[in-house]
Design a protein around this motif. Structure first.
Motif, PDB file in Angstrom:
ATOM      1  N   THR A 151      -1.086  -3.629  -7.149  1.00  0.00           N
ATOM      2  CA  THR A 151      -0.885  -5.059  -6.895  1.00  0.00           C
ATOM      3  C   THR A 151      -1.194  -5.889  -8.143  1.00  0.00           C
TER       4      THR A 151
ATOM      5  N   PRO B 100      -3.781   1.448  -5.080  1.00  0.00           N
ATOM      6  CA  PRO B 100      -3.278   0.193  -4.514  1.00  0.00           C
ATOM      7  C   PRO B 100      -3.733  -1.061  -5.261  1.00  0.00           C
ATOM      8  N   ARG B 101      -5.014  -1.171  -5.604  1.00  0.00           N
ATOM      9  CA  ARG B 101      -5.488  -2.371  -6.290  1.00  0.00           C
ATOM     10  C   ARG B 101      -4.849  -2.527  -7.664  1.00  0.00           C
TER      11      ARG B 101
ATOM     12  N   LYS C 177       1.210   4.207  -2.934  1.00  0.00           N
ATOM     13  CA  LYS C 177       1.020   5.639  -2.680  1.00  0.00           C
ATOM     14  C   LYS C 177       2.235   6.441  -3.125  1.00  0.00           C
TER      15      LYS C 177
ATOM     16  N   ASN D 187       0.830  -1.213   0.000  1.00  0.00           N
ATOM     17  CA  ASN D 187       0.000   0.000   0.000  1.00  0.00           C
ATOM     18  C   ASN D 187       0.859   1.255   0.000  1.00  0.00           C
TER      19      ASN D 187
END
Length: 238
Positions: free
Chosen positions: A152, A148-149, A142, A138
């Motif tokens: 990943t 974030p999604r 940033k 996370n």
């Protein structure tokens, strides 16, 4: 070759040669020539010259004066010989000046590119060397200004992280751990019943952040695909 040289070779007025060039270019017989600056006259006027390629120069001279075509062929042979032996430019101030100007322009262009890339390179260097720590996924997202999604999903697509079947935590692929761009950190905590839980957390190292800043920093990753099943199976198999 310039239109001025062609005028000298054919013993024609330079303005007449330029008119012939314009006519042939308008008819599509030759390409439109490049316009370059010639020598400055005593009254400060810079003469405009046409720079002509080999093929078109043959056509122009044949139009101007067929009997002087042989002179043109000889002149082209001289130019090609000079190009094959750069040391000849040292004995010709005009050619030497042309060569030096060409190199100067290349140096200035390279310096400009270096100036543009230096701040970015320094920023990446600071990112890679400022800390020996690592970032959770996370925090890494940033820092790179990526949701974030999507972050990943992008790491998964690139083969940096994966999940075991039925698992909820992300793990780093072994090759990324060996490269030093990812690391695993064991995190512990206490459950509500007083027992302890243990979890392995995938984290991005400072070296990994520098790499990702170049690869995906600020990019749009709206359409991230999942890794192939074969790779996922291989990863989960150890």
């Amino acid at each position: 070759m310039t239109s001025k040289e062609m005028a000298d070779l054919t013993e024609k007025r330079h303005d007449s040669v330029k008119r012939t060039i314009d006519t042939l270019a308008e008819k599509g017989v030759i390409s439109y020539p490049q316009v370059v600056d010639g020598e400055k006259s005593a009254n400060g006027v810079v003469e405009k010259l046409y720079r002509i390629g080999k093929r078109d120069s043959y056509i122009i001279v044949a139009q101007l004066s067929p009997e002087f075509t042989a002179r043109l062929v000889d002149r082209w042979q001289e130019l090609e010989a000079d190009a094959a032996d750069p040391m000849k430019a040292l004995n010709d101030p005009a050619k030497l000046r042309h060569v030096l100007l060409g190199y100067t322009e290349k140096v200035l262009a390279l310096e400009s590119r270096v100036d543009a890339l230096t701040p970015k390179a320094e920023a990446l260097d600071r990112l890679e060397t400022a800390s020996d720590g690592s970032f959770c996924l996370n925090d890494a997202a940033k820092a790179l200004q990526v949701p974030p999604r999507k972050f990943t999903a992008r790491l998964q697509q690139m083969g940096w992280i994966y999940r075991r079947p039925m698992g909820s935590t992300w793990l780093a692929y072994q090759d990324r751990l060996k490269m030093g761009v990812m690391e695993h950190k064991v995190v512990t905590g206490e459950k509500s019943d007083g027992t302890e839980w243990v979890s392995t957390q995938a984290r991005v190292t400072a070296k990994g952040m520098a790499r990702l800043a170049l690869l995906i920093g600020g990019e749009q990753v709206d359409s991230c695909t999942q890794p192939k099943a074969g790779k996922q199976a291989a990863a989960t198999g150890g």
